[in-house]
Scaffold this motif. Structure first.
Motif, short mmCIF file in Angstrom:
data_model
loop_
_atom_site.label_atom_id
_atom_site.label_comp_id
_atom_site.label_asym_id
_atom_site.label_seq_id
_atom_site.Cartn_x
_atom_site.Cartn_y
_atom_site.Cartn_z
N THR A 208 40.11 -3.97 17.87
CA THR A 208 40.89 -2.79 17.54
C THR A 208 39.99 -1.59 17.30
N GLU A 209 40.60 -0.43 17.18
CA GLU A 209 39.86 0.79 16.87
C GLU A 209 39.14 0.64 15.53
N ALA A 210 39.79 -0.03 14.56
CA ALA A 210 39.17 -0.24 13.25
C ALA A 210 37.85 -1.00 13.37
N TYR A 211 37.82 -2.03 14.23
CA TYR A 211 36.59 -2.79 14.44
C TYR A 211 35.49 -1.91 15.02
N HIS A 212 35.85 -1.14 16.04
CA HIS A 212 34.86 -0.28 16.69
C HIS A 212 34.29 0.74 15.71
N LEU A 213 35.14 1.29 14.85
CA LEU A 213 34.66 2.25 13.86
C LEU A 213 33.74 1.58 12.85
N LYS A 214 34.04 0.34 12.46
CA LYS A 214 33.16 -0.40 11.54
C LYS A 214 31.80 -0.65 12.19
N ARG A 215 31.81 -0.98 13.49
CA ARG A 215 30.57 -1.25 14.20
C ARG A 215 29.72 0.02 14.27
N GLY A 216 30.36 1.16 14.47
CA GLY A 216 29.67 2.43 14.34
C GLY A 216 29.05 3.03 15.59
N PHE A 217 29.25 2.41 16.74
CA PHE A 217 28.72 2.98 17.98
C PHE A 217 29.53 2.49 19.17
N CYS A 218 29.37 3.18 20.28
CA CYS A 218 30.08 2.81 21.51
C CYS A 218 29.18 1.91 22.36
N CYS A 219 29.74 0.82 22.84
CA CYS A 219 28.98 -0.11 23.69
C CYS A 219 29.05 0.29 25.16
N LYS A 220 29.88 1.28 25.48
CA LYS A 220 30.03 1.81 26.84
C LYS A 220 30.54 0.76 27.84
N ASN A 221 31.42 -0.15 27.34
CA ASN A 221 32.04 -1.15 28.21
C ASN A 221 33.48 -0.80 28.57
N GLY A 222 33.97 0.36 28.12
CA GLY A 222 35.34 0.76 28.42
C GLY A 222 36.38 -0.03 27.67
N CYS A 223 36.12 -0.34 26.41
CA CYS A 223 37.04 -1.13 25.60
C CYS A 223 38.40 -0.46 25.48
N ARG A 224 39.44 -1.27 25.41
CA ARG A 224 40.82 -0.78 25.38
C ARG A 224 41.07 0.17 24.21
N HIS A 225 40.53 -0.11 23.04
CA HIS A 225 40.80 0.70 21.85
C HIS A 225 39.59 1.49 21.39
N CYS A 226 38.79 1.95 22.31
CA CYS A 226 37.56 2.68 21.98
C CYS A 226 37.88 4.01 21.29
N PRO A 227 37.44 4.19 20.04
CA PRO A 227 37.68 5.46 19.35
C PRO A 227 36.74 6.56 19.84
N TYR A 228 35.73 6.18 20.59
CA TYR A 228 34.75 7.13 21.10
C TYR A 228 35.18 7.70 22.45
N ARG A 229 36.31 7.23 22.96
CA ARG A 229 36.93 7.71 24.20
C ARG A 229 36.03 7.58 25.42
N PHE A 230 35.22 6.54 25.43
CA PHE A 230 34.39 6.28 26.60
C PHE A 230 35.25 5.71 27.71
N LEU A 231 35.13 6.23 28.90
CA LEU A 231 35.84 5.71 30.07
C LEU A 231 34.82 5.31 31.13
N LYS A 232 34.96 4.09 31.63
CA LYS A 232 34.06 3.63 32.69
C LYS A 232 34.35 4.42 33.97
#
Length: 64
Positions: free
Chosen positions: A37-61
């Motif tokens: 979820t977006e909550a998990y990504h925010l806890k992790r604190g960075f974008c992995c640049k894999n185009g995750c469904r709930h990416c709060p960093y709005r990265f698009l592959k």
């Protein structure tokens, strides 16, 4: 391998993968895959640049 055996193995693998995660960090989709979820990504604190469904960093592959 029997269906019961496969289900037991899938449940065990899911339980092992869930260690250290809270219920707000993920859910299982219709196919049984773990979706962060977006909550998990925010806890992790960075974008992995894999185009995750709930990416709060709005990265698009590119090319999708």
């Amino acid at each position: 391998m029997s269906v019961e055996c496969l289900m037991e193995k899938k449940t065990k693998n899911t339980e092992e993968a869930n260690r250290g995660l809270s219920k707000e960090d993920f859910y299982l989709n219709e196919q049984g895959f773990m979706v962060f979820t977006e909550a998990y990504h925010l806890k992790r604190g960075f974008c992995c640049k894999n185009g995750c469904r709930h990416c709060p960093y709005r990265f698009l592959k590119q090319g999708i």
